[in-house]
Write a protein that holds these residues in place. Structure first.
Motif, PDB file in Angstrom:
ATOM      1  N   ASN A 191       0.855  -1.189   0.000  1.00 27.33           N
ATOM      2  CA  ASN A 191       0.000   0.000   0.000  1.00 27.33           C
ATOM      3  C   ASN A 191       0.886   1.233   0.000  1.00 27.33           C
ATOM      4  OD1 ASN A 191      -1.495   2.305   1.402  1.00 27.33           O
ATOM      5  ND2 ASN A 191      -3.156   0.843   1.157  1.00 27.33           N
ATOM      6  N   ASN A 198      -8.162  -0.075  -3.127  1.00 30.59           N
ATOM      7  CA  ASN A 198      -7.661  -1.298  -2.514  1.00 30.59           C
ATOM      8  C   ASN A 198      -8.293  -2.488  -3.229  1.00 30.59           C
ATOM      9  OD1 ASN A 198      -6.858  -3.432  -0.957  1.00 30.59           O
ATOM     10  ND2 ASN A 198      -8.168  -2.946   0.782  1.00 30.59           N
ATOM     11  N   VAL A 221      -0.012  -6.865   4.603  1.00 29.22           N
ATOM     12  CA  VAL A 221       0.171  -5.572   3.952  1.00 29.22           C
ATOM     13  C   VAL A 221       1.564  -5.006   4.189  1.00 29.22           C
ATOM     14  CG1 VAL A 221      -0.737  -3.246   3.676  1.00 29.22           C
ATOM     15  CG2 VAL A 221      -2.274  -5.106   4.306  1.00 29.22           C
ATOM     16  N   PRO A 240      -5.944  -7.664   8.203  1.00 29.77           N
ATOM     17  CA  PRO A 240      -4.785  -8.283   7.554  1.00 29.77           C
ATOM     18  C   PRO A 240      -4.205  -9.432   8.380  1.00 29.77           C
ATOM     19  CG  PRO A 240      -4.614  -5.894   7.479  1.00 29.77           C
ATOM     20  CD  PRO A 240      -5.746  -6.215   8.397  1.00 29.77           C
ATOM     21  N   GLN A 298      -4.668 -11.234   3.436  1.00 31.83           N
ATOM     22  CA  GLN A 298      -3.449 -10.630   2.907  1.00 31.83           C
ATOM     23  C   GLN A 298      -2.578 -10.078   4.039  1.00 31.83           C
ATOM     24  OE1 GLN A 298      -5.312  -7.690   0.360  1.00 31.83           O
ATOM     25  NE2 GLN A 298      -5.150  -9.033  -1.432  1.00 31.83           N
ATOM     26  N   VAL A 354      -6.145   1.380   6.949  1.00 33.69           N
ATOM     27  CA  VAL A 354      -5.676   0.227   6.176  1.00 33.69           C
ATOM     28  C   VAL A 354      -5.827  -1.047   6.998  1.00 33.69           C
ATOM     29  CG1 VAL A 354      -3.622  -0.874   5.181  1.00 33.69           C
ATOM     30  CG2 VAL A 354      -4.103   1.531   4.701  1.00 33.69           C
ATOM     31  N   TYR A 409      -8.670  -6.309   3.206  1.00 32.51           N
ATOM     32  CA  TYR A 409      -7.338  -6.901   3.356  1.00 32.51           C
ATOM     33  C   TYR A 409      -7.363  -8.283   3.989  1.00 32.51           C
ATOM     34  CZ  TYR A 409      -4.938  -2.638   1.942  1.00 32.51           C
ATOM     35  OH  TYR A 409      -4.474  -1.577   1.218  1.00 32.51           O
ATOM     36  N   ARG A 461      -3.404  -0.234  -4.472  1.00 32.33           N
ATOM     37  CA  ARG A 461      -3.645  -0.060  -3.039  1.00 32.33           C
ATOM     38  C   ARG A 461      -2.930   1.190  -2.562  1.00 32.33           C
ATOM     39  NH1 ARG A 461      -2.674  -5.414  -4.201  1.00 32.33           N
ATOM     40  NH2 ARG A 461      -4.477  -6.782  -3.847  1.00 32.33           N
ATOM     41  N   TYR A 468       1.641  -7.646   8.968  1.00 30.94           N
ATOM     42  CA  TYR A 468       1.944  -6.234   8.720  1.00 30.94           C
ATOM     43  C   TYR A 468       3.452  -6.084   8.542  1.00 30.94           C
ATOM     44  CZ  TYR A 468       0.652  -1.274   8.991  1.00 30.94           C
ATOM     45  OH  TYR A 468       0.383   0.032   8.704  1.00 30.94           O
TER      46      TYR A 468
END
Length: 359
Positions: free
Chosen positions: A31, A289, A51, A75, A49, A40, A46, A269, A78
């Motif tokens: 991103n 996104n 990120v 997410p 995923q 985010v 997300y 993103r 991270y």
């Protein structure tokens, strides 16, 4: 504690563990936003995923829980260059480190995120693992990475039961495919009564409630995985109820009406993507996104025509449906990137509903 990011192509990055110290396999995306890291983290799109934030310093203004876009972060992991551990902001309530630990999200800091982003841009989005375990051989890891899929993540992020944001104005049915809070808020602030429905809701239930309009939200994953939802959206399309769709909702409406979607090499993103209105030629800065796009070559002009395009790569960013009160966009008009560049789309939706109601 030392941590590792292992990509399915064999690249290994070594850094420091942040957040929860557990191993996770996920799809690795990036991103490009300079701010908005909490938004985010709490964006349901997300789910499935991990990120990577391309901006080198993350967490410097802390965490303000009021700004969360959903009840929890989504997410799997991270990835940052540097994590600020001493936030400075009068609204700050917590540190990002504590936030990641609280919600058991593993992460890695101290790696070259610029190099990682270049790999993803050149080779495409790929799976990876965040771990504190030092593997002697990647032979046992790489097959596991290549086998990972995000699966049907919409079912994971949608609300569990119907809920209503009371108001005195137009009645909008919001199908929650992984909706960010600001979508419902943007409608509610314009006087709408918003009824939020779980993603698995039958079209008949929504139609029976006689809404003035229907909103299809954003959400995670491959749109083609949402086969049962697509069938219900087709039924909604066949009514004369005004419909506005964002992101995943945009893709699902296209699939429901015979068009096709495809996976982008590394997706869009960030909060700085320019989109062009094909009718006026005006360019807006948008928040995006998504990893999939609608294939404009598959469109039947008798059903829908392109309304917006991405200035950077020419991919589709919105559709206008022929003979219908339906328009859809790939970007996020509720996300304030411009900061209010495309929020007028909600006003357009309100106007469409008013005209239909008063006809």
């Amino acid at each position: 504690m030392k941590a590792f990011l292992i990509l399915e192509d064999g690249h290994v990055f070594t850094g420091t563990s942040i957040g929860a110290q557990r191993e996770v396999i996920s799809e690795i995306v990036f991103n490009t936003s300079m701010t908005g890291y909490l938004e985010v983290l709490t964006d349901p799109s997300y789910a499935g995923q991990a990120v990577t934030m391309t901006y080198p310093l993350i967490g410097n203004y802390g965490i303000c829980y009021e700004d969360m876009e959903s009840e929890r972060p989504w997410p799997d992991g991270y990835i940052v260059r540097e994590l600020s551990r001493i936030p400075s902001n009068f609204r700050s309530q917590d540190t990002i480190q504590n936030f990641l630990e609280k919600y058991e999200i593993p992460g890695i800091a101290g790696i070259d995120t610029r190099a990682l982003t270049k790999i993803l841009r050149e080779s495409g989005t790929m799976n990876g693992m965040i771990t504190t375990k030092e593997y002697e051989s990647l032979d046992e890891v790489l097959p596991r990475l290549k086998a990972y899929t995000t699966g049907k993540v919409v079912e994971k992020v949608t609300c569990r039961e119907k809920k209503v944001l009371e108001n005195d104005g137009l009645k909008v049915a919001l199908l929650d495919l992984g909706a960010k809070r600001n979508i419902a808020r943007s409608l509610h602030e314009r006087g709408c009564q918003v009824t939020v429905y779980p993603a698995g809701t039958k079209a008949e239930e929504i139609i029976a409630a006689k809404p003035d309009g229907i909103m299809l939200s954003n959400g995670p994953g491959d749109p083609k995985e949402c086969t049962s939802i697509i069938e219900e959206i087709r039924k909604l399309y066949e009514t004369d109820i005004p419909i506005f769709a964002i992101c995943l909702g945009h893709q699902l409406m296209a699939l429901a009406t015979g068009a096709d979607t495809y996976k982008l090499k590394y997706g869009h993103r960030g909060g700085n993507h320019p989109v062009r209105d094909l009718e006026t030629g005006k360019v807006y800065i948008s928040s995006q996104n998504h990893g999939y796009a609608v294939d404009t070559k598959s469109l039947d002009p008798a059903v829908a025509v392109p309304a917006f395009e991405n200035v950077n790569d020419g991919t589709n960013e919105g559709l206008r449906y022929t003979g219908k009160n339906i328009f859809t966009v790939q970007f996020h008009p509720e996300a304030c990137p411009g900061p209010q560049d495309s929020s007028y789309l909600f006003d357009r939706f309100i106007h469409t509903m008013e005209v239909k109601k008063n006809a």
